[in-house]
Enzyme design. Structure first.
Site, mmCIF file in Angstrom:
data_model
loop_
_atom_site.group_PDB
_atom_site.id
_atom_site.type_symbol
_atom_site.label_atom_id
_atom_site.label_comp_id
_atom_site.label_asym_id
_atom_site.label_seq_id
_atom_site.Cartn_x
_atom_site.Cartn_y
_atom_site.Cartn_z
ATOM 1 C CG ASP A 207 -1.928 1.132 1.218
ATOM 2 O OD1 ASP A 207 -2.005 1.845 0.205
ATOM 3 O OD2 ASP A 207 -2.627 1.311 2.226
ATOM 4 C CG ASP B 3 -3.494 4.266 -3.487
ATOM 5 O OD1 ASP B 3 -2.583 3.733 -2.834
ATOM 6 O OD2 ASP B 3 -4.690 4.187 -3.166
#
Length: 545
Positions: A191, A419
């Protein structure tokens, strides 16, 4: 019939978001009836390393099963080098989830994630600085020193595994890590939108289902709690209400709380542990030697209360810009850059993706490597990797999108991040509507499918084998002149067995984040260079890296 029922239920699920039936919890667990909505159903409150080896075993400090109230060149000998980790798919023994169901499940997770990213920005803005004392916290507040310089550096590249979560209904990628002494294997979600590394720990009082056993700190000789008197304790948010740090309790652990969205959070002990990775060293430019390397005293969260849809993972590996992330903690060893190359998420499970810490010569010499500037890097947006978009190019036409649509405001609203934890790409209105309108005006000869939920436009391409050549090209134009050109499979998705293709881009309200998700990043080698504040991207067959 089953598919239609599923789509109806999913559409109903999204409607409940639109009418605010699904409320996210705020960091301080308080409700606000005047909260403004940035994205449908997203409630926003109205307020504007390493050191020496440690070989001690410690029990977790949470003793009660009660739940919290809420839930460049490579250089050798003393200089930086690179680390390469393999990223693989789930094992072929697991039954893969159909692409359509996996995509829609990922889209639902994306909505929840966007809510989280907004609230995290607000939390950072409200907190002002990690060194600011919290009310009734009881912690000693001192300036937190940066991680000390490493006593040694490694020549070569570290190899690991990273997998697609498609078989588990996840649009995220998973990384295999080995934790503790002796090392135990765990699979963590990768992440770039968060910075805390954490794993589910025993005793696990409230935990989600994961593949394999929980991490047991009592069985590792290298586990060590960070005490509440340690300056590093100020790097994490404490549970609410905070647990007082008693002056006489020198070994009292540092509790942490980290949230990801509605019902998704982790609470436990802040600690350090040894991460074991595989080092590959080039010898005489040809031969490769492999050995295991222990990266000691990595800060992480040992979670005893963990909730959320983490799709079988044991926890999460943060790669954000904050000081707690795995990437930040490796900087003293491998410099201020890392990169990854994600294979098609529906590729065979034997195909590897790659994660590389340090400069990668092959990438830097890539003839099509392009860079755009990273912006931000300061509170309240110091965790995310922001880029500055100027416009979009569809079918060779630069779209007339008001440039202020892409602006990042000083208080953290708007802007565009890249992201790895968001599946699809989301662009703020009015940009999304202009992009969608342009595609609809340029795609000819294929019937529009109007009754398909969530994604649009969608087209019936039944019986056409080479429909890709009839779809317009798509590129992102950045403010500094850089252009990111995407292949058709990165912005259109084909859904079987209906033989429908849909634009894999969605919209958010104008004040919300725009996000370049991992679906558009597939088969690009992506480089995050915080030292030079730039993002690199090069079209690459990632299976061959």
């Amino acid at each position: 019939m089953v598919v239609k029922c599923f789509l109806f239920l999913l559409f109903f699920f999204f409607l409940t978001y639109a009418f605010g039936a699904h409320h996210a919890r705020t960091l301080d667990r308080s409700s606000n009836p005047n909260a403004s909505s940035i994205l449908a159903g997203i409630q926003i409150p109205n307020h504007s390393s390493f050191d020496g080896v440690s070989s001690s075993s410690s029990d977790c400090d949470f003793s009660s099963p009660e739940k919290p109230e809420t839930s460049g060149d490579d250089e050798f000998h003393g200089t930086k080098q690179s680390v390469k980790l393999q990223l693989k798919h789930r094992s072929s023994g697991q039954t893969p989830m159909p692409a359509k169901e996996s995509l829609f499940d990922s889209a639902a997770s994306d909505v929840n994630r966007i809510r989280t990213l907004h609230k995290r920005i607000l939390e950072k803005k409200t907190r002002k600085t990690i060194l600011k004392p919290k009310k009734n916290d009881g912690r000693r507040v001192t300036a937190t020193p940066p991680p000390p310089a490493a006593e040694e550096t490694y020549a070569g590249k570290l190899m690991g595994t990273l997998k697609s979560g498609v078989s588990l209904g996840s649009g995220e990628y998973f990384m295999d890590v080995f934790l503790g002494t002796p090392p135990k294997h765990f699979s963590l979600i990768l992440d770039t939108g968060s910075d805390l590394n954490w794993i589910q720990c025993t005793p696990c009082y409230d935990c989600f289902e994961q593949t394999g056993p929980h991490y047991d700190p009592t069985r590792s000789s290298s586990y060590r709690n960070v005490t509440c008197h340690d300056p590093r304790c100020n790097l994490v948010s404490s549970p609410d209400p905070p647990k007082p740090c008693r002056a006489e309790a020198k070994s009292q652990s540092c509790p942490y709380f980290y949230w990801y969205g509605d019902s998704s959070n982790t609470t436990g002990d802040f600690a350090t542990e040894t991460f074991t990775v595989n080092l590959t060293t080039n010898v005489d430019g040809r031969k490769r030697e492999h050995r295991e390397v222990e990266v000691e005293n990595v800060m992480f969260g040992c979670g005893h209360w963990n909730r959320g849809l983490f799709h079988g993972a044991a926890g999460l590996l943060g790669l954000g810009r904050g000081p707690l992330s795995f990437a930040s903690q490796l900087q003293s060893l491998y410099g201020q850059s890392f990169s990854y190359c994600l294979v098609d998420r529906n590729s065979n499970s034997s195909v590897s993706s790659k994660l590389i810490f340090g400069e990668d010569k092959d990438l830097l010499n890539h003839p099509e490597l392009n860079f755009t500037s990273l912006i931000g890097g300061k509170a309240p947006v110091d965790v995310f990797y922001y880029v500055h978009i100027k416009s979009m190019i569809v079918g060779g036409e630069t779209l007339d999108i008001p440039e202020q649509t892409w602006d990042l405001s000083p208080d953290g609203f708007g802007g565009t991040i890249i992201d790895s934890g968001t599946t699809l790409s989301y662009f703020a209105d009015p940009a999304y509507n202009i992009i969608k309108k342009s595609f609809m005006g340029k795609v000819k000869g294929y019937p529009l499918v109007h009754d398909f939920p969530i994604l649009e436009p969608c087209y019936n391409v039944s019986g056409v084998a080479d429909y890709e050549k009839d779809l317009p090209s798509f590129s992102i134009l950045f403010d500094d002149g850089a252009v990111w050109n995407f292949p058709v499979e990165n912005y259109f998705i084909k859904l079987e067995p209906e033989e429908i293709v849909c634009l894999a881009v969605l919209g958010t309200p104008r004040s919300a984040l725009s996000i370049i998700g991992n679906y558009q990043q597939q088969n690009f080698h992506i480089m995050y260079d915080t030292k030079k504040s730039r993002l690199g991207f090069a079209p690459t067959r990632c299976a061959d890296v």
